[in-house]
Scaffold this motif. Structure first.
Motif, PDB file in Angstrom:
ATOM      1  N   LEU A 168      -5.105  -1.902   5.096  1.00 43.99           N
ATOM      2  CA  LEU A 168      -4.884  -1.722   3.526  1.00 43.99           C
ATOM      3  C   LEU A 168      -4.737  -3.022   2.787  1.00 43.99           C
ATOM      4  CD1 LEU A 168      -4.157   1.266   2.752  1.00 43.99           C
ATOM      5  CD2 LEU A 168      -1.825   0.672   2.671  1.00 43.99           C
ATOM      6  N   LEU A 173      -7.681  -6.952  -0.703  1.00 49.43           N
ATOM      7  CA  LEU A 173      -8.029  -8.236  -0.893  1.00 49.43           C
ATOM      8  C   LEU A 173      -9.587  -8.480  -0.992  1.00 49.43           C
ATOM      9  CD1 LEU A 173      -5.193 -10.142   1.293  1.00 49.43           C
ATOM     10  CD2 LEU A 173      -5.697 -10.480  -1.098  1.00 49.43           C
ATOM     11  N   ALA A 174     -10.149  -7.643  -0.182  1.00 54.29           N
ATOM     12  CA  ALA A 174     -11.530  -7.853  -0.095  1.00 54.29           C
ATOM     13  C   ALA A 174     -12.359  -7.094  -1.423  1.00 54.29           C
ATOM     14  CB  ALA A 174     -12.279  -6.817   0.974  1.00 54.29           C
ATOM     15  N   LEU A 175     -11.573  -6.527  -2.262  1.00 52.66           N
ATOM     16  CA  LEU A 175     -11.955  -6.182  -3.455  1.00 52.66           C
ATOM     17  C   LEU A 175     -11.993  -7.324  -4.389  1.00 52.66           C
ATOM     18  CD1 LEU A 175     -11.009  -2.685  -3.748  1.00 52.66           C
ATOM     19  CD2 LEU A 175     -13.423  -3.342  -3.669  1.00 52.66           C
ATOM     20  N   GLY A 176     -11.353  -8.435  -3.995  1.00 56.17           N
ATOM     21  CA  GLY A 176     -11.000  -9.702  -5.045  1.00 56.17           C
ATOM     22  C   GLY A 176      -9.871  -9.526  -5.861  1.00 56.17           C
ATOM     23  N   GLY A 177      -9.117  -8.427  -5.148  1.00 63.58           N
ATOM     24  CA  GLY A 177      -7.619  -8.646  -6.003  1.00 63.58           C
ATOM     25  C   GLY A 177      -6.758  -9.707  -5.398  1.00 63.58           C
ATOM     26  N   ASN A 178      -6.014 -10.399  -6.089  1.00 63.12           N
ATOM     27  CA  ASN A 178      -5.242 -11.354  -5.970  1.00 63.12           C
ATOM     28  C   ASN A 178      -3.916 -10.787  -4.992  1.00 63.12           C
ATOM     29  OD1 ASN A 178      -3.200 -11.202  -7.725  1.00 63.12           O
ATOM     30  ND2 ASN A 178      -3.963 -12.665  -9.069  1.00 63.12           N
ATOM     31  N   ARG A 181      -1.206  -8.887  -7.053  1.00 61.21           N
ATOM     32  CA  ARG A 181      -1.881  -7.229  -7.506  1.00 61.21           C
ATOM     33  C   ARG A 181      -1.905  -6.460  -6.260  1.00 61.21           C
ATOM     34  NH1 ARG A 181      -5.152  -9.767 -11.267  1.00 61.21           N
ATOM     35  NH2 ARG A 181      -4.237  -9.706 -13.204  1.00 61.21           N
ATOM     36  N   ARG A 185       0.172  -3.127  -6.371  1.00 62.59           N
ATOM     37  CA  ARG A 185      -0.699  -1.803  -6.480  1.00 62.59           C
ATOM     38  C   ARG A 185      -1.100  -1.215  -5.254  1.00 62.59           C
ATOM     39  NH1 ARG A 185      -2.431  -0.456 -11.989  1.00 62.59           N
ATOM     40  NH2 ARG A 185      -2.297  -2.142 -13.282  1.00 62.59           N
ATOM     41  N   VAL A 186      -1.169  -1.896  -4.206  1.00 66.95           N
ATOM     42  CA  VAL A 186      -1.363  -1.266  -2.998  1.00 66.95           C
ATOM     43  C   VAL A 186      -0.201  -1.212  -1.735  1.00 66.95           C
ATOM     44  CG1 VAL A 186      -3.107  -1.282  -0.987  1.00 66.95           C
ATOM     45  CG2 VAL A 186      -4.006  -2.037  -3.244  1.00 66.95           C
TER      46      VAL A 186
ATOM     47  N   ILE C  83     -10.966 -15.523  -4.549  1.00 66.28           N
ATOM     48  CA  ILE C  83     -11.207 -13.999  -5.347  1.00 66.28           C
ATOM     49  C   ILE C  83     -12.551 -13.949  -5.914  1.00 66.28           C
ATOM     50  CG2 ILE C  83     -10.035 -13.078  -7.508  1.00 66.28           C
ATOM     51  CD1 ILE C  83      -7.324 -14.141  -6.479  1.00 66.28           C
ATOM     52  N   ARG C  86     -14.789 -12.898  -3.346  1.00 66.88           N
ATOM     53  CA  ARG C  86     -14.664 -11.453  -2.849  1.00 66.88           C
ATOM     54  C   ARG C  86     -15.102 -10.368  -3.822  1.00 66.88           C
ATOM     55  NH1 ARG C  86      -8.835 -12.990  -0.730  1.00 66.88           N
ATOM     56  NH2 ARG C  86      -9.395 -14.098   1.157  1.00 66.88           N
ATOM     57  N   ARG C  87     -15.002 -10.615  -5.141  1.00 64.29           N
ATOM     58  CA  ARG C  87     -15.788  -9.884  -6.098  1.00 64.29           C
ATOM     59  C   ARG C  87     -17.210  -9.705  -5.895  1.00 64.29           C
ATOM     60  NH1 ARG C  87     -12.390 -12.216 -11.572  1.00 64.29           N
ATOM     61  NH2 ARG C  87     -10.542 -12.005 -10.603  1.00 64.29           N
ATOM     62  N   PHE C  99      -6.985   3.908  -0.655  1.00 63.73           N
ATOM     63  CA  PHE C  99      -5.492   3.379  -0.813  1.00 63.73           C
ATOM     64  C   PHE C  99      -4.816   4.606  -0.900  1.00 63.73           C
ATOM     65  CE2 PHE C  99      -7.657  -0.505  -2.800  1.00 63.73           C
ATOM     66  CZ  PHE C  99      -7.310  -1.304  -1.777  1.00 63.73           C
ATOM     67  N   MET C 102      -3.443   6.108  -4.415  1.00 70.37           N
ATOM     68  CA  MET C 102      -4.253   6.311  -5.557  1.00 70.37           C
ATOM     69  C   MET C 102      -5.115   7.522  -5.442  1.00 70.37           C
ATOM     70  SD  MET C 102      -5.637   2.457  -5.944  1.00 70.37           S
ATOM     71  CE  MET C 102      -4.670   1.085  -6.082  1.00 70.37           C
ATOM     72  N   GLY C 111     -10.979  -1.924  -7.573  1.00 72.45           N
ATOM     73  CA  GLY C 111     -11.289  -3.351  -7.847  1.00 72.45           C
ATOM     74  C   GLY C 111     -11.056  -3.764  -9.004  1.00 72.45           C
ATOM     75  N   THR C 113      -8.608  -2.526 -11.298  1.00 70.07           N
ATOM     76  CA  THR C 113      -7.307  -2.771 -11.337  1.00 70.07           C
ATOM     77  C   THR C 113      -6.642  -3.899 -10.585  1.00 70.07           C
ATOM     78  OG1 THR C 113      -7.525  -0.387 -10.384  1.00 70.07           O
ATOM     79  CG2 THR C 113      -5.486  -0.934 -11.385  1.00 70.07           C
ATOM     80  N   LEU C 114      -7.232  -4.185  -9.355  1.00 70.98           N
ATOM     81  CA  LEU C 114      -6.861  -5.423  -8.506  1.00 70.98           C
ATOM     82  C   LEU C 114      -7.011  -6.656  -9.014  1.00 70.98           C
ATOM     83  CD1 LEU C 114      -7.137  -3.856  -4.899  1.00 70.98           C
ATOM     84  CD2 LEU C 114      -4.879  -4.158  -6.570  1.00 70.98           C
ATOM     85  N   ASN C 115      -7.935  -6.583 -10.065  1.00 71.99           N
ATOM     86  CA  ASN C 115      -8.314  -7.682 -10.708  1.00 71.99           C
ATOM     87  C   ASN C 115      -7.720  -7.838 -12.228  1.00 71.99           C
ATOM     88  OD1 ASN C 115     -10.135  -9.623  -9.083  1.00 71.99           O
ATOM     89  ND2 ASN C 115     -11.222  -7.595  -8.830  1.00 71.99           N
ATOM     90  N   GLY C 116      -6.996  -6.820 -12.383  1.00 73.07           N
ATOM     91  CA  GLY C 116      -6.261  -7.068 -13.883  1.00 73.07           C
ATOM     92  C   GLY C 116      -7.419  -6.643 -14.863  1.00 73.07           C
ATOM     93  N   ARG C 164     -16.067   2.627  -3.990  1.00 72.90           N
ATOM     94  CA  ARG C 164     -15.140   1.269  -4.241  1.00 72.90           C
ATOM     95  C   ARG C 164     -15.518   0.101  -4.286  1.00 72.90           C
ATOM     96  NH1 ARG C 164      -9.745   1.679  -0.559  1.00 72.90           N
ATOM     97  NH2 ARG C 164     -10.885   0.179   0.568  1.00 72.90           N
ATOM     98  N   MET C 168     -17.637  -2.839  -8.247  1.00 69.95           N
ATOM     99  CA  MET C 168     -17.676  -4.209  -8.425  1.00 69.95           C
ATOM    100  C   MET C 168     -18.729  -4.803  -8.693  1.00 69.95           C
ATOM    101  SD  MET C 168     -14.559  -4.693  -8.668  1.00 69.95           S
ATOM    102  CE  MET C 168     -14.223  -6.347  -8.982  1.00 69.95           C
TER     103      MET C 168
END
Lengths: 278, 285, 255
Positions: A168, A173-178, A181, A185-186, C83, C86-87, C99, C102, C111, C113-116, C164, C168
């Motif tokens: 999870l 993190l693989a989606l680039g979230g820091n 977040r 969020r997760v 970061i 990974r994007r 998730f 969600m 992707g 949301t998690l990057n703001g 998902r 990105m």
């Protein structure tokens, strides 16, 4: 033969263990049931004089425990507002850095704090809050409850985050979230059930605490909303009733209220935990 | 919010715990200092006099240390013959069944009852029985307090022990059964040796709880400040003397009570840390 | 200019868990744009470890070291912000992991949301539709977009995870045995999907399944004990492996 004997012995002794629960529940229910009325929850404690008069006249004691209920809610509310966010963040820290030496120290200290007798938490809060503020107060009481809730919330947060599948966090993190977040969020949403149950159990654990409130909140015979003045609480009232021969009749109603509240919280928490685990 | 700020926030939240614990020790030590300074550390621990008449103040912790140790030890003694069967019932005999779930819910609820309500029940139900049985004339005392304490710690000892009993590997038990062992023998020769350290540590933690239990003991122990001379005599534990006198005490008496608090804190901290470490070790093996 | 540079290039890439043990040893290879490259090898050969190095997953674990270079469009990712990498490099894991808190559409947009990043409503809807269509999930879920992703079947969940990652618009998609937890029919769907997807993204896929490598990839790597033993056209490698170890693996004498 011997096996059967042992099985019987175990069953009998186990059944005996359950007896006190029903004995206590039964006694509190039977003796407290007829005291519960609307006015019991809306009126404050009577003075000893009024109670004495009523007893002499052969009437039921007037008044109730409204001052205690309000005080308990105020102090609990303030404690929860601080203990939940700090506890969750600290639990997240422990779950995120399991190998750090500092985290191990914090982990041991959390265990230690959780095992510290509540009467000592009372002394500490007295020294920290009551002495500098020059008086007993709702604030002092809520600090004591805060210190007692904190380790419970930390532990439940840490444990729930730790048992989330690693995939999870990695997927987030693989989606680039820091990290912040992904946590917000997760991980925390996924851990919500466990943390919520932990908070409910923490509340149910501290709501009946008496000793730490005796030296901090002190008690108060009328309904009060000021946070810098002495305030009452349901367990404090039970203690007062226990010590005042004129008010003993009120013990059982107050105890029944407290007991039902605590057990309902307990059962709700366990039920939710079970439901969310499926 | 970037990772650095996030880490700082988490770290700051985690810092609250060492600060609180450090503050606890610091406050207890500084406020207990007066008493230790006045009486001397050793003689404070070993003196059995507690008198607060003006001009002839003398405070010693021995009666209360004795009271705490006696109530805790007796509570442990009474709790073992009930918590072990419950642990075996839940963790071995009826493992995973509905009855076991019911019994563990019952013990969970027992653990949830506030200690002041245990105290009331002990005072109004158990104490008359003790009087009726002619065990002690006033009903209150170390024995009465220990009996209720035992009921209070059974759930802790039982649920943790059950956890360790459940973890005993099946193939070990089956191995013993296949050699013709009876169930009682399997429990004695396989389950107890394997789960032993875990069961032991759960009793250590239960002791940790009993040591600091306040309200129940305060309501049942009789509150006398002299050395208890038998298990039926009245007394005070460290927690109950604090609960009884803290509100009215000042100066040297206050400091002496805080000193007793410090001793109680240290004892429970050591017992708890030892217990938790043993549990961690038992879980790993 | 950019198209002249290879999309991904390993240059003496090493990954070590401790000082003594190196899980990936001096791997050098160039990956072509818009291809599917399969990474094969017996368990513990370092194929997943190599894959996870490409989007800096190893940064999460302080004791893992990555040395050498990994170039993305000519830029060494090891010196880039994790970061940002990974994007641009998406990843799909072995077990489908939407998730759980969600909804389906929130999962697709996770992707962002998690990057703001807050997309405007119409762009959000367009992204959801585009991504779910490109994984052939749109028709199945378009009426339940606000339901949790965990109610879907395993294959659908995995396609949701691919959607998902695609949302990105990554340059490279890493897949770590994406079908090993799925049934044969779901696997077939995913494989067909990957064939389509290589038009828009370069795919690196770790697989245990030699048949899968043969069916979908144009190039293959064979790794053994952390080394890249052989790298070349898939068809060529299967019909005529250059190395004895590759041959042993492909004929089932190893792993």
């Amino acid at each position: 033969m011997k096996d059967k004997l042992m099985l019987w012995l175990i069953c009998i002794l186990s059944a005996l263990t359950a007896v006190p629960l029903f004995a206590i529940l039964g006694e509190v229910l039977l003796r407290g049931y007829d005291q519960l009325s609307w006015s019991f929850f809306t009126e404050p404690t009577p003075t000893a004089y009024r109670a004495m008069k009523a007893i002499q006249a052969g009437e039921p004691i007037p008044g109730g425990i409204a001052n205690g209920i309000v005080g308990t809610m105020i102090m609990l509310g303030m404690a929860v507002v601080f203990a939940v966010p700090i506890g969750i963040l600290c639990g997240a820290y422990l779950a995120e850095n399991p190998k750090r030496r500092f985290a191990k120290v914090v982990s041991y200290l959390t265990d230690m704090l959780q095992g510290t007798p509540s009467v000592i938490i009372g002394i500490i809060t007295y020294i920290w809050v009551v002495v500098p503020m020059k008086g007993y107060s709702a604030i002092a009481g809520s600090v004591a409850l805060f210190i007692m809730m904190l380790p419970l919330i930390i532990r439940s947060t840490e444990e729930t985050i730790k048992i989330l599948p690693a995939s999870l966090k990695e997927a987030g993190l693989a989606l680039g979230g820091n990290r912040a977040r992904v946590m917000l969020r997760v991980q925390l949403p996924a851990a919500f059930g466990g943390i919520f149950t932990g908070v409910l159990l923490a509340i149910s654990r501290v709501i009946g605490e008496t000793a730490p409130l005796m030296f901090t909140a002190l008690g108060c015979s009328f309904v009060r909303f000021a946070v810098d003045k002495p305030i009452s609480a349901v367990p404090l009232l039970i203690w007062e009733f226990f010590n005042d021969p004129n008010l003993q009749e009120l013990i059982w109603g107050a105890s029944l209220f407290l007991l039902l509240f605590v057990l309902t919280l307990n059962i709700t928490a366990k039920y939710l935990a079970k439901k969310w685990n499926q | 919010m970037n990772d650095k700020i996030y880490k700082i926030i988490l770290f700051a939240a985690a810092l609250v715990i060492p600060i609180v614990c450090g503050g606890v020790v610091y406050a207890l030590v500084t406020d207990a200092y007066e008493a230790f300074d006045h009486f001397g550390f050793i003689s404070f621990l070993t003196s059995s006099e507690w008198s607060y008449t003006d001009g002839d103040e003398h405070y010693g912790a021995l009666p209360f240390i004795t009271g705490t140790l006696m109530t805790t030890f007796l509570a442990l003694l009474f709790c073992i013959p009930f918590s072990l069967p419950v642990a075996l019932f839940v963790g071995e005999y009826f493992k995973g069944t509905k009855v076991a779930a019911v019994l563990s819910t019952v013990t969970d609820l027992l653990a949830g009852i506030p200690s002041i309500i245990y105290g009331l029940w002990g005072f109004y139900t158990l104490r008359p029985i003790i009087m009726e049985l002619d065990i002690s004339p006033q009903g209150s005392g170390i024995l009465t307090a220990s009996l209720v304490l035992a009921i209070m710690i059974v759930p802790y000892a039982a649920s943790l022990s059950a956890e360790f009993i459940k973890m005993v590997p099946n193939d070990l038990k089956e191995g013993a059964y296949s050699l013709g062992a009876t169930r009682a023998e399997v429990i004695r020769r396989v389950v107890f040796p394997v789960a032993g350290s875990g069961i032991f540590s759960s009793f250590v933690l239960a002791v940790g709880r009993a040591l600091g239990e306040t309200m129940t003991v305060t309501m049942l122990i009789g509150n006398t400040n002299t050395m208890p001379d038998s298990i039926t005599s009245t007394g005070n534990s460290m927690a109950s003397i604090i609960a009884n006198q803290f509100g009215e005490a000042s100066d040297l008496r206050l400091s002496s009570l805080i000193a007793i608090g410090l001793i109680l804190f240290l004892i429970t901290a050591v017992i708890n840390l030892v217990g938790k470490m043993m549990i961690k070790r038992a879980r790993i093996s | 200019m950019e198209s002249i540079k290879p999309i991904l290039e390993f240059n003496k890439t090493c990954v070590s868990y401790t000082k003594q043990t190196m899980a990936v040893k001096y791997v050098s290879a160039t990956i072509d744009r818009n291809t599917i490259t399969a990474i094969m090898g017996p368990s513990g050969c370092g194929k997943s470890t190599l894959l996870r190095a490409v989007n800096l997953m190893h940064n999460l674990y302080p004791n893992i070291r990555v040395d050498g270079e990994i170039l993305l469009n000519g830029e060494n990712i090891l010196s880039m912000e994790p970061i940002d990498v990974r994007r641009r490099v998406g990843m799909v894991f072995q077990r489908p992991a939407p998730f759980p808190t969600m909804s389906i559409s929130e999962n697709v947009l996770a992707g962002y949301t998690l990057n703001g990043i807050n997309l405007p409503k119409n762009e959000r809807d367009a992204t959801i539709e585009r991504c779910l269509k490109s994984v052939a999930l749109w028709d199945e879920v378009k009426d339940v977009l606000n339901k949790k992703g965990t109610f879907l079947s395993g294959g659908q969940q995995q396609r949701l995870c691919i959607a998902r990652a695609l949302a990105m618009k990554p340059d490279v998609l890493l897949m770590d045995e994406p079908t090993s937890a799925l049934d044969p029919i779901a696997t077939k769907h995913i494989e067909e999907l990957l064939q389509e997807l290589q038009k828009e993204v370069t795919i690196l896929i770790v697989t245990h399944n030699m048949g899968q490598a043969m069916r979908i990839s144009s190039k293959s790597m064979f790794m053994y004990l952390g080394e890249l033993v052989e790298y070349g056209d898939t068809a060529m490698m299967f019909s005529n492996p250059a190395d004895e170890r590759t041959k042993a693996y492909l004929t089932g004498k190893m792993g």
